[in-house]
Motif scaffolding. Structure first.
Motif, PDB file in Angstrom:
ATOM      1  N   GLY A 101      54.346  82.846  57.690  1.00 29.83           N
ATOM      2  CA  GLY A 101      55.079  83.822  58.294  1.00 29.83           C
ATOM      3  C   GLY A 101      55.486  84.891  57.313  1.00 29.83           C
ATOM      4  O   GLY A 101      56.051  84.583  56.228  1.00 29.83           O
ATOM      5  N   ILE A 103      57.457  88.290  55.615  1.00 27.47           N
ATOM      6  CA  ILE A 103      58.804  88.722  55.793  1.00 27.47           C
ATOM      7  C   ILE A 103      59.039  90.330  55.771  1.00 27.47           C
ATOM      8  O   ILE A 103      59.931  90.692  56.307  1.00 27.47           O
ATOM      9  CB  ILE A 103      59.426  88.172  54.472  1.00 27.47           C
ATOM     10  CG1 ILE A 103      59.462  86.698  54.549  1.00 27.47           C
ATOM     11  CG2 ILE A 103      60.826  88.584  54.120  1.00 27.47           C
ATOM     12  CD1 ILE A 103      60.307  86.072  55.713  1.00 27.47           C
ATOM     13  N   GLN A 171      63.624  77.412  57.633  1.00 25.28           N
ATOM     14  CA  GLN A 171      62.985  78.820  57.877  1.00 25.28           C
ATOM     15  C   GLN A 171      63.752  79.998  58.650  1.00 25.28           C
ATOM     16  O   GLN A 171      63.278  81.146  59.130  1.00 25.28           O
ATOM     17  CB  GLN A 171      61.590  78.589  58.385  1.00 25.28           C
ATOM     18  CG  GLN A 171      60.616  77.984  57.490  1.00 25.28           C
ATOM     19  CD  GLN A 171      59.339  77.887  57.713  1.00 25.28           C
ATOM     20  OE1 GLN A 171      58.860  78.936  58.131  1.00 25.28           O
ATOM     21  NE2 GLN A 171      58.610  76.828  57.574  1.00 25.28           N
ATOM     22  N   ARG A 173      64.919  79.309  61.724  1.00 23.09           N
ATOM     23  CA  ARG A 173      64.796  79.321  63.478  1.00 23.09           C
ATOM     24  C   ARG A 173      65.787  78.293  63.837  1.00 23.09           C
ATOM     25  O   ARG A 173      66.237  77.386  63.268  1.00 23.09           O
ATOM     26  CB  ARG A 173      63.342  78.755  63.397  1.00 23.09           C
ATOM     27  CG  ARG A 173      62.246  79.655  63.019  1.00 23.09           C
ATOM     28  CD  ARG A 173      60.708  79.028  63.392  1.00 23.09           C
ATOM     29  NE  ARG A 173      59.569  79.880  63.107  1.00 23.09           N
ATOM     30  CZ  ARG A 173      58.975  79.782  62.158  1.00 23.09           C
ATOM     31  NH1 ARG A 173      59.175  78.669  61.053  1.00 23.09           N
ATOM     32  NH2 ARG A 173      57.917  80.401  61.957  1.00 23.09           N
ATOM     33  N   VAL A 188      66.226  85.273  56.520  1.00 18.74           N
ATOM     34  CA  VAL A 188      65.064  86.302  56.730  1.00 18.74           C
ATOM     35  C   VAL A 188      65.515  87.641  56.112  1.00 18.74           C
ATOM     36  O   VAL A 188      64.960  88.170  55.271  1.00 18.74           O
ATOM     37  CB  VAL A 188      64.348  86.375  58.052  1.00 18.74           C
ATOM     38  CG1 VAL A 188      63.445  87.586  57.980  1.00 18.74           C
ATOM     39  CG2 VAL A 188      63.818  85.144  58.488  1.00 18.74           C
ATOM     40  N   ASN A 226      54.755  87.637  61.779  1.00 21.67           N
ATOM     41  CA  ASN A 226      55.776  88.620  60.993  1.00 21.67           C
ATOM     42  C   ASN A 226      57.197  88.507  61.640  1.00 21.67           C
ATOM     43  O   ASN A 226      57.467  88.536  62.692  1.00 21.67           O
ATOM     44  CB  ASN A 226      55.363  90.029  61.153  1.00 21.67           C
ATOM     45  CG  ASN A 226      56.155  90.690  60.369  1.00 21.67           C
ATOM     46  OD1 ASN A 226      57.388  91.015  60.367  1.00 21.67           O
ATOM     47  ND2 ASN A 226      55.457  91.578  59.380  1.00 21.67           N
ATOM     48  N   ARG A 227      58.032  87.646  60.759  1.00 22.47           N
ATOM     49  CA  ARG A 227      59.315  87.330  61.072  1.00 22.47           C
ATOM     50  C   ARG A 227      60.345  88.489  61.388  1.00 22.47           C
ATOM     51  O   ARG A 227      61.622  88.389  61.800  1.00 22.47           O
ATOM     52  CB  ARG A 227      59.962  86.376  60.054  1.00 22.47           C
ATOM     53  CG  ARG A 227      59.043  85.127  59.828  1.00 22.47           C
ATOM     54  CD  ARG A 227      59.247  84.219  61.030  1.00 22.47           C
ATOM     55  NE  ARG A 227      60.605  83.862  61.546  1.00 22.47           N
ATOM     56  CZ  ARG A 227      61.191  82.920  60.762  1.00 22.47           C
ATOM     57  NH1 ARG A 227      60.821  82.419  59.953  1.00 22.47           N
ATOM     58  NH2 ARG A 227      62.608  82.774  61.204  1.00 22.47           N
TER      59      ARG A 227
END
Length: 273
Positions: A101, A103, A171, A173, A188, A226-227
């Protein structure tokens, strides 16, 4: 007393079921066993030499150069086992080939991320060395991966990778029923501010262990998500596989050039054309 079947000094390695001569000097390390076929599809030839648990290994040649691949499963504990046992049967260079993923907002799904260093947010490397020890990619491996991506004309980014032990809370989530771990909501944002490029689950441990043993390691991952922008597609897997395979060829050339020049390390003043 250690049971013989688990003795690391035995010729047949307990988890990967490999013996000396089964693998090349450089081994690519995807997580998913299904990715092995996708990687070897770029090679001249390949033969499966072992498949035990999550560890599927094939050895062949890429542009005439010996090369191997071993899947590691998900996470740093199983990746560390792979590095330990592959080193015992003769491998000295490891390239993680995975997905991640992103950042930073400018990073596109399908781009490649070539790791230069890692945040050790996984617990496996802490069993080897104190927290202050850095997870750094080998300069030669990074150089070979960058050169390969340039030659293949693939978009790539270089920088720091965070390796986590958890796909969900670790992460940032939500977990089951929306559970959020302490600090997860801001994770993030903090990583973005620190110019971290991506999150995945194995690179930091692989690089740390390789450094401790005086081996070479690095990582190239394709951006699946792409977070920051919320975009997600399973794209770029083939690019990472081809880049890592070509990098193996370039590393072999670097080793030849070093030997001819009588030096221990490749540097930019030595050609690999």
């Amino acid at each position: 007393m250690t049971d013989a079947s688990e003795d690391p000094n035995q010729e047949m390695q307990y988890h990967v079921e490999l013996t000396p001569g089964d693998v090349a000097d450089t081994v690519l390390l995807p997580g998913n066993p299904e990715r092995v076929d996708k990687i070897t599809g770029f090679w001249d030839d390949a033969e499966e030499v072992a498949y035990h648990r999550e560890y599927r290994t094939a050895t062949g040649t890429y542009d005439g150069e010996p090369i191997s691949v071993t899947s590691t499963g998900i996470g740093s504990p199983s990746a560390a086992i792979a590095v330990e046992e592959l080193a015992r049967v003769g491998a000295d260079t490891f390239i993680r080939v995975g997905s991640c993923g992103a950042i930073q907002p400018e990073m596109e799904v399908g781009d490649l991320v070539i790791t230069t260093g890692g945040m050790r947010q996984e617990g496996t490397s802490k069993a080897y060395v104190r927290d202050e020890y850095p997870a750094t990619a080998d300069f030669e491996v990074v150089s070979a991966l960058v050169a390969a991506a340039e030659r293949l004309d693939y978009d790539y980014h270089t920088g720091v990778t965070m390796s986590a032990d958890s796909f969900y809370s670790g992460q940032g989530r939500p977990g089951f029923e929306g559970f959020m771990a302490e600090g997860a909501e801001d994770l993030v944002d903090h990583l973005q501010e620190a110019n971290v490029k991506n999150i995945e689950m194995e690179a930091a441990a692989i690089m740390t262990i390789a450094n401790i043993y005086g081996l070479r390691a690095g990582a190239v991952c394709s951006v699946y998500a792409n977070r920051v922008t919320g975009e997600f597609r399973t794209e770029g897997e083939r690019r990472a596989s081809e880049t890592a395979s070509l990098a193996t060829k370039l590393l072999a050339k670097m080793d030849e050039v070093k030997a001819e020049a009588g030096v221990d390390r490749w540097h930019a003043g030595l050609s690999i054309d």
